[in-house]
Scaffold this active site. Structure first.
Site, mmCIF file in Angstrom:
data_model
loop_
_atom_site.group_PDB
_atom_site.id
_atom_site.type_symbol
_atom_site.label_atom_id
_atom_site.label_comp_id
_atom_site.label_asym_id
_atom_site.label_seq_id
_atom_site.Cartn_x
_atom_site.Cartn_y
_atom_site.Cartn_z
ATOM 1 N N ASN A 1 0.877 -1.168 0.000
ATOM 2 C CA ASN A 1 0.000 0.000 0.000
ATOM 3 C C ASN A 1 0.916 1.220 0.000
ATOM 4 O OD1 ASN A 1 -1.739 2.106 0.528
ATOM 5 N ND2 ASN A 1 -2.245 1.463 2.617
ATOM 6 N N LYS B 1 0.222 4.288 -0.333
ATOM 7 C CA LYS B 1 -0.387 5.518 0.194
ATOM 8 C C LYS B 1 -0.104 6.680 -0.774
ATOM 9 C CE LYS B 1 -0.084 3.405 4.662
ATOM 10 N NZ LYS B 1 -0.009 3.497 6.090
ATOM 11 N N HIS C 1 -9.428 1.204 4.907
ATOM 12 C CA HIS C 1 -8.136 1.404 5.581
ATOM 13 C C HIS C 1 -8.335 2.365 6.759
ATOM 14 C CE1 HIS C 1 -4.064 2.699 6.405
ATOM 15 N NE2 HIS C 1 -3.684 1.571 5.820
ATOM 16 N N GLU D 1 -6.752 4.783 7.809
ATOM 17 C CA GLU D 1 -6.570 6.209 7.500
ATOM 18 C C GLU D 1 -7.825 6.787 6.848
ATOM 19 O OE1 GLU D 1 -2.832 5.820 5.400
ATOM 20 O OE2 GLU D 1 -1.910 5.202 7.289
ATOM 21 N N GLU E 1 -5.510 -4.888 10.619
ATOM 22 C CA GLU E 1 -4.436 -3.923 10.847
ATOM 23 C C GLU E 1 -4.706 -3.151 12.131
ATOM 24 O OE1 GLU E 1 -2.392 -2.662 6.950
ATOM 25 O OE2 GLU E 1 -4.262 -1.568 7.033
ATOM 26 N N GLY F 1 2.428 2.233 10.684
ATOM 27 C CA GLY F 1 3.388 3.326 10.519
ATOM 28 C C GLY F 1 4.106 3.713 11.796
ATOM 29 N N SER G 1 3.341 -2.184 10.325
ATOM 30 C CA SER G 1 4.794 -2.252 10.515
ATOM 31 C C SER G 1 5.405 -3.599 10.142
ATOM 32 C CB SER G 1 5.169 -1.853 11.949
ATOM 33 O OG SER G 1 4.787 -0.515 12.197
ATOM 34 N N GLY H 1 4.997 1.219 4.663
ATOM 35 C CA GLY H 1 6.363 1.744 4.556
ATOM 36 C C GLY H 1 7.350 0.814 3.874
HETATM 37 P P1 PGA Z 1 2.842 0.233 7.604
HETATM 38 O O1 PGA Z 1 1.396 0.506 6.978
HETATM 39 O O2 PGA Z 1 3.346 -1.058 7.035
HETATM 40 O O3 PGA Z 1 3.671 1.417 7.179
HETATM 41 O O4 PGA Z 1 2.673 0.155 9.079
HETATM 42 C C1 PGA Z 1 0.489 -0.547 6.808
HETATM 43 C C2 PGA Z 1 -0.784 -0.042 6.177
HETATM 44 O O5 PGA Z 1 -1.151 1.115 6.442
HETATM 45 O O6 PGA Z 1 -1.450 -0.768 5.425
#
Ligand code: PGA
Length: 247
Positions: free
Chosen positions: A7, A9, A89, A91, A161, A167, A206, A228
């Protein structure tokens, strides 16, 4: 079959995407599903650069078309050659106030357009500390997926998640992740008696090359949704190699 879903983003320039694909194309075929969701505006360029990655959207509208300025039509996503969309998601839930009811409509619209769906769920730190993890997960499944019919035509995948792990560098322990995944598996079986048990479950939060193996080793974890660590080709490739080894 394991899944490694990137992803991206709102990251990656076209130049960075070109560089990523050059590095990825230098590897031999992986034995796992390799999916990436770039910014919507980069779906077509990414598809044009490689056929070894299934490309999807990070969001899609509950409408197929009409006067909805700025929305992203699932039909248009499909038309570009993308195969999936991510819905719900954290976010989107937190920053764009998307709730379970709305997300259920988005899932239905994506299926109608012929897209596979990755539906994201997960509890916040506060909810976990208040012992509400399972209540929240159960609600996110039940409220959004009520009335959804699964068919063989489109894949339905659920990504667990935990919001506190996204993140932050703070991954759920394999035991915490497995416990939540098992709970989700049981809930999905309850919601979809004929095919719920087989819904692939991804862990996200993460995930990186150093922790992917122990996460994917868990019984109910079928893959990872990676933010990330999916941006650098070297890391993404390493994640795919680990997943391929586990088949
Ligand atoms: P992250 O994000 O691996 O940076 O923690 C995961 C996601 O938002 O799907």
């Amino acid at each position: 079959m394991k899944y490694i879903v990137g992803n991206w983003k709102m990251n990656q320039s076209l130049r960075e995407i070109t560089h990523f694909v050059e590095q990825f194309s230098g590897t031999s075929q992986f034995k796992c599903e390799t999916w990436i969701a770039p910014q919507s505006i980069h779906i077509a360029p990414l598809i044009a650069k490689t056929s070894r990655i299934k490309v999807g959207s990070q969001n899609s509208s509950l409408y197929q078309n009409g006067a909805y300025t700025g929305e992203i039509s699932p039909t248009a996503i499909k038309e570009l050659g993308a195969t999936f969309t991510i819905i719900g998601h954290s976010e989107r839930r937190a920053q764009f106030k998307e709730n379970n009811m709305l997300l259920g409509k988005k899932v239905a619209a994506a299926f109608e357009a012929g897209l596979d769906v990755i539906y994201c769920i997960g509890e916040s730190l506060e909810e976990r500390n208040d012992d509400k993890t399972f209540v929240v997960l159960e609600e996110q499944i039940r409220e959004a997926l009520k009335g959804i019919i699964l068919s063989d035509k489109n894949k339905f995948i659920v990504a667990y998640e935990p919001v506190w792990a996204i993140g932050t560098g703070q991954t759920a322990t394999p035991e915490q992740a497995q416990e939540a995944h098992h709970f989700v598996r049981v809930q999905l079986k309850d919601s979809f008696p004929t095919n719920g048990e087989k819904i692939p479950l991804l862990y996200g939060g993460s995930v990186k090359p150093s922790n992917i193996e122990e996460l994917l080793a868990q019984e109910d974890i079928d893959g990872a949704l990676v933010g990330g660590a999916s941006l650098a080709a070297a890391d993404y490739i390493q994640l795919c190699q680990c997943a391929s080894n586990l088949i």
